[in-house]
Design a protein around this motif. Structure first.
Motif, short mmCIF file in Angstrom:
data_model
loop_
_atom_site.label_atom_id
_atom_site.label_comp_id
_atom_site.label_asym_id
_atom_site.label_seq_id
_atom_site.Cartn_x
_atom_site.Cartn_y
_atom_site.Cartn_z
N ALA A 98 28.28 13.41 63.07
CA ALA A 98 29.47 12.59 63.17
C ALA A 98 30.37 13.11 64.29
N GLN B 184 33.14 12.09 65.45
CA GLN B 184 34.58 12.07 65.17
C GLN B 184 35.01 13.31 64.39
N ARG B 185 34.07 13.97 63.73
CA ARG B 185 34.37 15.21 63.01
C ARG B 185 33.82 16.43 63.74
N TYR C 128 24.83 7.04 62.63
CA TYR C 128 26.20 7.02 63.10
C TYR C 128 26.43 5.72 63.88
N PRO D 181 28.91 4.00 66.40
CA PRO D 181 30.05 4.21 67.30
C PRO D 181 31.11 3.12 67.22
N GLN D 182 30.70 1.88 66.93
CA GLN D 182 31.68 0.80 66.91
C GLN D 182 32.66 0.96 65.75
N ARG D 183 32.27 1.73 64.73
CA ARG D 183 33.15 2.02 63.60
C ARG D 183 33.69 3.45 63.65
N SER D 184 33.15 4.25 64.55
CA SER D 184 33.48 5.68 64.63
C SER D 184 33.25 6.35 63.28
N HIS D 185 32.13 6.01 62.66
CA HIS D 185 31.82 6.57 61.34
C HIS D 185 30.33 6.42 61.05
N SER D 186 29.86 7.22 60.13
CA SER D 186 28.48 7.09 59.66
C SER D 186 28.35 5.87 58.75
N SER E 238 25.46 -3.34 69.54
CA SER E 238 26.65 -2.63 69.04
C SER E 238 26.64 -2.60 67.51
#
Length: 253
Positions: free
Chosen positions: A68, A70-71, A115, A117-122, A168
């Motif tokens: 992830a 973002q983390r 992961y 990217p379009q949600r910035s989350h897994s 995406s």
């Protein structure tokens, strides 16, 4: 179910203490990782060698991990002994977990994460107790799920997901109840599927998918009923396959 290569890293972390050395191996893990992983399942590191604990943990499905960005850390999903999905992530330098956001169904089969990217989350996919695919994703900071878009077939075997930059969005492949490969992808904001392009052989084992930048499309490999590897790729907008380049040996079942 056989452990997939895509899951091996997570299996070593979570199940290594049981399969390769009991508590001695568990105590060799980083303290914050080992203690939090096992504490959430009400497991004591001092009792990992007990037959009761081994049985309870090994009944759960194998973990699947994802990185992830973002983390700046890995995350892991697994089926707990309560049957539900458990999600571990790092926040402020410490492992935390969520086992309450995934209650639409217990897990009854394979789990795969990717992961997005379009949600910035897994995101995570798994087979529910009704046999159908469940898809969990994060929107506006909360986990949501979709279990109605994947009704062409129940899942009967392995599941593997991949992120497709050209759409995406994530995509997912799994073995249907007819034995053939099912491919789900998003087009114009809607999940669509293809179960007719992969008829050279039924699936008889693990499935693994990857995104191929040179083709701007995902590709998929699986074990066919003849025991050999099948490779599907997209060329000129159509799925094609190769099952003759991998005949040096059959894949062990």
């Amino acid at each position: 179910m056989k452990a997939n290569l895509k899951k091996c890293a997570a299996i070593v972390v979570y199940f290594g203490s049981l399969l390769w050395g009991g508590a001695a191996y568990a105590n060799s893990l980083p303290a914050n990782l080992a203690s939090t992983l096992f504490a959430a399942e009400n497991l004591s590191l001092n009792t990992l060698n007990s037959q009761k604990v081994k049985k309870e943990v090994l009944l759960a499905e194998s973990p699947t991990a994802v990185y992830a960005p973002q983390r700046s850390h890995s995350e892991v999903f697994f089926r707990g002994t309560d049957g539900y999905l458990h999600y571990y992530y790092v926040e402020n330098g410490a492992w935390k977990y969520d086992n309450t956001s995934f209650r639409a169904s217990q897990v009854s089969g394979d789990i795969t994460a990717v992961y997005a990217p379009q949600r910035s989350h897994s995101e995570v996919f798994f087979r529910g107790t009704d046999g159908y695919l469940y898809y969990y994703y994060v929107e506006n900071g909360a986990w949501k799920y979709d279990n109605t878009s994947f009704r062409a077939s129940q899942v009967s075997g392995d599941i593997t997901a991949v992120y497709a930059p050209q759409r995406s969005h994530s995509e997912v492949f799994f073995r249907g109840t007819d034995g053939y490969l099912y491919y789900y992808y998003v087009e114009n904001g809607t999940w669509k599927y293809d179960n007719i392009s992969f008829r050279a052989s039924q699936v008889s084992g693990d499935i693994t998918a990857v995104y191929a930048p040179q083709r701007s499309h995902s590709e998929v490999f699986f074990r066919g009923t003849d025991g050999y590897l099948y490779y599907y790729y997209v060329e000129n907008g159509a799925w094609k396959y190769d099952n003759t380049s991998f005949t040096s040996g059959r894949i062990a079942s």
